[in-house]
Design a protein around this motif. Structure first.
Motif, PDB file in Angstrom:
ATOM      1  N   THR A  80      -7.435  15.634  10.248  1.00 57.44           N
ATOM      2  CA  THR A  80      -6.247  16.322   9.503  1.00 57.44           C
ATOM      3  C   THR A  80      -6.663  15.971   8.283  1.00 57.44           C
ATOM      4  N   GLY A  81      -5.723  16.786   7.251  1.00 60.43           N
ATOM      5  CA  GLY A  81      -5.700  16.356   5.938  1.00 60.43           C
ATOM      6  C   GLY A  81      -6.653  17.120   4.894  1.00 60.43           C
ATOM      7  N   GLN A  83      -9.847  17.562   4.925  1.00 62.30           N
ATOM      8  CA  GLN A  83     -11.139  16.729   4.647  1.00 62.30           C
ATOM      9  C   GLN A  83     -12.002  17.638   4.142  1.00 62.30           C
TER      10      GLN A  83
END
Length: 307
Positions: A80-81, A83
């Motif tokens: 997640t996030g 990347q």
């Protein structure tokens, strides 16, 4: 011209249609560093393809080596996030700095073409080298690096129910002896006090057993105790925290001021935001206000464009 860098992420060809491409900017400022970030680059058969973070992680190979080794038939897991965008941003930042150094040396600017897909592909850790040199597929491993072989576990559950990271393979000499002494003080060292375990190769060949001993040790203690004591004897160990736990960490919240309160006047509320990611001794900065609302500055921008 008083600008050094232009950063844009339009679809390939859009900036040129608007007269905002590198060639147009370079006529005004030959020293301009112009960086374009697009999903698949400015040329090639994929240049007009649509994309997302999930698409990039799938196409770039990262998703195929992320997941669990203790869940039967587990599907690939997407980190997640955002990347893929973070990776592209890192490469863009490095590329821009290099281009600015070249500009300072020669007076010449240039165009930097960043493809998010390429940034992800070259960041798939050891997957490509293992295939290129050994024709070996790496396997997904829970909380560990993807490798062709099954590595020993690093993550163990503690007495308080939290998981803990123990990097046992990097412990040598005095640190190993300090670890054994710690285990011994709790009567949980089993056979690890045998001097033969101080030898890297001997220990590596028995790492699964070492991990079994550490798993029992972690299960008998709380994660915060393990963390602080391990760090006091220079062991690279840490609890595996949930993101929200960062907010209550005194090191981050109080000492480093990593989080700040930002007022939203239109809501009559204040929210916690990440603070400055750098601590500058001469040029500190802070968040001056909340993000703009949709269309909040449209009129101001129109005036600026007209001028």
């Amino acid at each position: 011209p008083d600008y050094d860098v232009i950063l844009e992420d339009f679809k390939p060809g859009t900036a040129k249609a608007w007269g905002l491409d590198y060639d147009s900017a370079a006529k005004i400022n030959p020293g301009i560093v112009y960086c374009s970030i697009t999903p698949f680059g400015q040329n090639g058969p994929w240049k007009d393809y649509a994309s997302s973070d999930l698409v990039q992680l799938a196409l770039g190979g990262i998703m195929s080596v992320t997941g669990y080794d203790d869940v039967d038939d587990a599907p690939p897991i997407a980190p997640t996030g955002g990347q893929s965008l973070h990776l592209a941003g890192y490469f863009a930042g490095i590329g821009i700095l290099n281009a600015l150094i070249y500009r300072d040396m020669t007076g010449e600017g240039q165009h930097i073409d960043i493809s998010v897909h390429e940034c992800v592909t070259v960041s798939a850790e050891m997957s490509i080298p293992y295939w290129e040199y050994q024709r070996a597929h790496v396997i997904r491993q829970t909380g560990r690096h993807a490798l062709p072989n099954r590595s020993s576990r690093w993550n163990f559950k503690c007495k308080d129910g939290k998981y803990f990271l123990c990097l046992t393979t990097y412990i040598n000499g005095p640190r190993w002896r300090d670890l054994v002494q710690w285990l011994k003080s709790k009567g949980m060292e089993e056979d690890l006090a045998d001097p033969r375990y101080e030898d890297d190769r001997y220990r590596a060949e028995r790492m699964h057993h070492v991990c079994d001993v550490l798993e029992k040790f972690c299960a008998a203690h709380d994660s915060e105790y393990l963390f602080h004591y391990a760090q006091s004897i220079k062991l690279p160990w840490a609890p595996i925290r949930a993101p929200e736990e960062m907010l209550d960490d005194p090191h981050l919240a109080e000492d480093r001021k990593a989080f700040v309160q930002v007022e939203h006047p239109e809501l009559n509320e204040t929210f916690v935001y990440p603070g400055a990611p750098y601590v500058f001794s001469r040029t500190p900065w802070s968040i001056s206000g909340r993000p703009p609302l949709l269309g909040e500055h449209n009129d101001e921008l129109k005036k600026y464009v007209k001028s």
